[in-house]
Design an enzyme around this catalytic site. Structure first.
Site, PDB file in Angstrom:
ATOM      1  N   GLY A  72       0.795  -1.216   0.000  1.00 23.87           N
ATOM      2  CA  GLY A  72       0.000   0.000   0.000  1.00 23.87           C
ATOM      3  C   GLY A  72       0.831   1.271   0.000  1.00 23.87           C
ATOM      4  N   THR A  73       1.953   1.264   0.709  1.00 23.78           N
ATOM      5  CA  THR A  73       2.780   2.465   0.771  1.00 23.78           C
ATOM      6  C   THR A  73       3.338   2.825  -0.599  1.00 23.78           C
ATOM      7  OG1 THR A  73       3.392   2.189   3.098  1.00 23.78           O
ATOM      8  CG2 THR A  73       4.920   3.432   1.720  1.00 23.78           C
ATOM      9  N   ASN A 151      -7.805   3.488   9.294  1.00 20.17           N
ATOM     10  CA  ASN A 151      -7.170   2.324   9.909  1.00 20.17           C
ATOM     11  C   ASN A 151      -7.393   2.244  11.414  1.00 20.17           C
ATOM     12  OD1 ASN A 151      -5.376   4.669   9.304  1.00 20.17           O
ATOM     13  ND2 ASN A 151      -4.031   3.659  10.777  1.00 20.17           N
ATOM     14  N   GLN A 179      -7.316  -0.562   3.984  1.00 16.43           N
ATOM     15  CA  GLN A 179      -8.092  -1.185   5.055  1.00 16.43           C
ATOM     16  C   GLN A 179      -9.431  -1.741   4.584  1.00 16.43           C
ATOM     17  OE1 GLN A 179      -7.353  -2.060   8.027  1.00 16.43           O
ATOM     18  NE2 GLN A 179      -5.416  -0.997   8.332  1.00 16.43           N
ATOM     19  N   HIS A 201      -1.431  -7.673   2.665  1.00  9.26           N
ATOM     20  CA  HIS A 201      -1.344  -8.272   3.998  1.00  9.26           C
ATOM     21  C   HIS A 201      -2.486  -7.859   4.923  1.00  9.26           C
ATOM     22  CE1 HIS A 201       0.211  -5.029   6.765  1.00  9.26           C
ATOM     23  NE2 HIS A 201       0.397  -4.438   5.601  1.00  9.26           N
ATOM     24  N   THR A 237      11.649  -7.146 -11.552  1.00 14.84           N
ATOM     25  CA  THR A 237      11.113  -8.496 -11.684  1.00 14.84           C
ATOM     26  C   THR A 237       9.974  -8.711 -10.696  1.00 14.84           C
ATOM     27  OG1 THR A 237      13.280  -9.329 -12.375  1.00 14.84           O
ATOM     28  CG2 THR A 237      11.680 -10.952 -11.582  1.00 14.84           C
ATOM     29  N   CYS A 323       3.844   5.973  21.386  1.00 11.64           N
ATOM     30  CA  CYS A 323       4.825   6.187  22.450  1.00 11.64           C
ATOM     31  C   CYS A 323       6.116   6.707  21.824  1.00 11.64           C
ATOM     32  CB  CYS A 323       5.084   4.874  23.189  1.00 11.64           C
ATOM     33  SG  CYS A 323       6.066   5.059  24.676  1.00 11.64           S
TER      34      CYS A 323
END
Length: 384
Positions: A72-73, A151, A179, A201, A237, A323
Site C-alpha cells: 500500500g505504501t 485504519n 483497510q 497483507h 522483476t 509512544c
C-alpha cells in the site's frame, strides 16, 4: 502456553494455509522469471496474469488497470507522486487530516517542492465534510486523495461524492483502500476513483505485495526507472510468490466477503455490548454505522489504553496512541482531529477482528479487557 486472542487484524493478517501452500509452489518449484521465454518463465507469467485477473475481478475493473506493487505504501506514493509529475499544469493537492503516513509523507514532500496541500478537517465521527471540499476545489487542483476507511476507527468516507465533486473541476481522485479491500465492496466504478491502493497483507496475503488500480487513460509517471515491467509503470522483476498469494486472497474475498461481513460485524457488536455493559462510561470512537464491520475503537474512562492492554495478558490489540522518546504517550492524531479531548483519546484501544475470530474468543476478550480495566484503575488508586 496460553492461547493468544488476536484482535489486531487491521495491523496485519495471517497468511491462510491454503494461500501459503500456493505461494510455496512458486518459491520452490515454479520459480521462473516471468520475463523468461522457457517453460518455467511462461508458467510464472501465466500465474502473474491469473492473479491480475483475480485482483481486477475484486475491484470490478479491467485487468490492464492493475499494477502490482510492494504494498500500500508504494501504491500511495506511485499515485500521488506519479500524478504530480504528470500534471505540472496544476500545483494543488487536497487530502484529509486523518490519512495514513503513506499519504501524509508524499504530500509533505510535494509541499516542500512548492505544491499547495490543502488538508480537509473531519467531523466528530471522523467523516470528511464534502461541502468543505467543494469550497476548496478549483482549477489548480491536480489530485484529491482521501482514504476509503480509516485504519484506527474504521470510519468509511463518502468517496463517491468526493470523486464526483473533484471531477467537476478536472481533478483526479486517489483512494487509499488498504483497510477496506477484502472487507467491504470496493468497486472502482461505484467509488468513481481514478486510482486506488491495495495492501495484500490486510486481507490474508503475504506482506510485501499490493496493487495500484490506474483507470485507463490516466497519465501517471513511474516512480522508478528500469525495464518495462507492469506496462512500464513499475519496473523490476515481479514478486511471483507474493502475487500468487495476493490473487488467492482476492479470490477468497470474492467468494466469502458478504457472509464474513455479517459474521464479523455481529461479533464486533457483541464485543462492544459486553464492554459497554460493564464499563458504561466507555466511549465509541468513529462513525456508529458507516465503519468497517471488523473494527471497534473505544476509549476507556480515566485510564490510558496502553495501561489496559498491558494488563490484558493473552490479548493482542493496539492503542490509538503512540509512544515516543522518554516513554511519553501522545494521543492519536486521528482522534484529536475528530475533536476528541486528549485525555479521552489516550484511553483509546483499537480492536479489529478477522476470519479466525470466534464468539468464544470475543467473550473471553471482553472479560480480559473488563478485568484489565478494573485492575488498572485499582493500581492508579493505590499509587495515588
Amino acid at each position: 502456553m496460553k492461547e493468544l486472542i488476536y484482535l489486531d487484524y487491521n495491523a496485519t493478517t495471517p497468511v491462510l494455509e491454503s494461500i501459503a501452500r500456493q505461494i510455496a509452489v512458486y518459491l520452490t518449484e515454479q520459480f521462473g522469471n516471468p520475463s523468461s521465454g522457457h517453460p518455467l518463465g511462461r508458467a510464472a507469467r501465466q500465474a502473474v496474469e491469473l492473479a491480475r485477473d483475480k485482483v481486477a475481478e475484486l475491484l470490478s475493473c479491467d485487468r490492464s488497470e492493475i499494477v502490482f506493487t510492494s504494498g500500500g505504501t508504494e501504491a500511495n506514493n506511485q499515485a500521488i507522486r506519479g500524478i504530480a509529475a504528470a500534471r505540472d499544469d496544476r500545483k494543488k493537492i487536497i487530502t484529509s487530516v486523518i490519512e495514513h503516513p503513506a499519504t501524509i509523507r508524499p504530500c509533505e514532500a510535494l509541499e516542500a517542492w512548492g505544491w499547495t496541500v490543502d488538508r480537509l478537517p473531519v467531523d466528530g465521527d471522523g467523516v470528511v465534510d464534502v461541502d468543505r471540499l467543494i469550497d476548496r476545489l478549483d482549477e489548480s487542483t491536480a489530485l484529491v486523495t482521501v482514504m476509503h476507511a480509516n485504519n484506527e476507527t474504521g470510519t468509511i468516507q463518502p468517496i463517491a461524492r468526493i470523486a464526483e465533486a473533484a471531477h467537476r473541476v478536472g481533478a483526479m481522485v486517489h483512494c487509499d483502500a488498504a483497510q477496506s479491500v477484502g472487507k467491504i465492496p470496493t468497486r472502482v466504478d461505484e467509488l468513481g476513483v481514478d486510482l486506488l491502493s491495495v495492501a495484500g497483507h490486510k486481507f490474508y496475503a503475504p506482506k510485501g505485495i499490493g496493487a495500484l488500480y490506474v483507470r485507463r487513460g490516466t497519465e501517471l509517471a513511474p516512480l522508478m526507472a528500469g525495464a518495462g515491467h507492469e506496462g512500464g509503470r513499475r519496473p523490476g522483476t515481479e514478486n511471483v510468490p507474493g502475487i500468487v498469494g495476493f490473487g488467492e486472497a482476492c479470490a477468497l474475498a470474492i467468494e466469502s466477503m458478504g457472509t464474513e461481513m455479517g459474521r464479523v460485524g455481529a461479533l464486533r457488536d457483541d464485543l462492544w455490548r459486553r464492554l459497554k455493559t460493564e464499563i458504561p462510561q466507555a466511549k465509541l470512537n468513529g462513525h456508529p454505522v458507516d465503519r468497517l464491520p471488523n473494527t471497534l475503537n473505544l476509549s476507556f474512562p480515566d485510564i490510558s489504553g496502553s495501561a489496559v492492554l498491558a494488563r490484558a495478558d493473552g490479548l493482542a490489540a493496539s492503542t490509538g496512541a503512540a509512544c515516543h522518546e522518554g516513554g511519553t504517550e501522545i494521543p492519536s492524531a486521528v482522534l484529536v482531529a475528530m475533536g476528541i479531548p486528549a485525555a479521552v483519546a489516550l484511553g483509546s484501544v483499537r480492536l479489529s477482528l478477522g476470519r479466525s475470530s470466534t464468539s468464544a474468543q470475543i467473550e473471553a476478550a471482553a472479560e480480559m479487557l473488563i478485568n484489565a480495566y478494573r485492575r488498572a484503575i485499582a493500581d492508579i488508586s493505590i499509587h495515588d
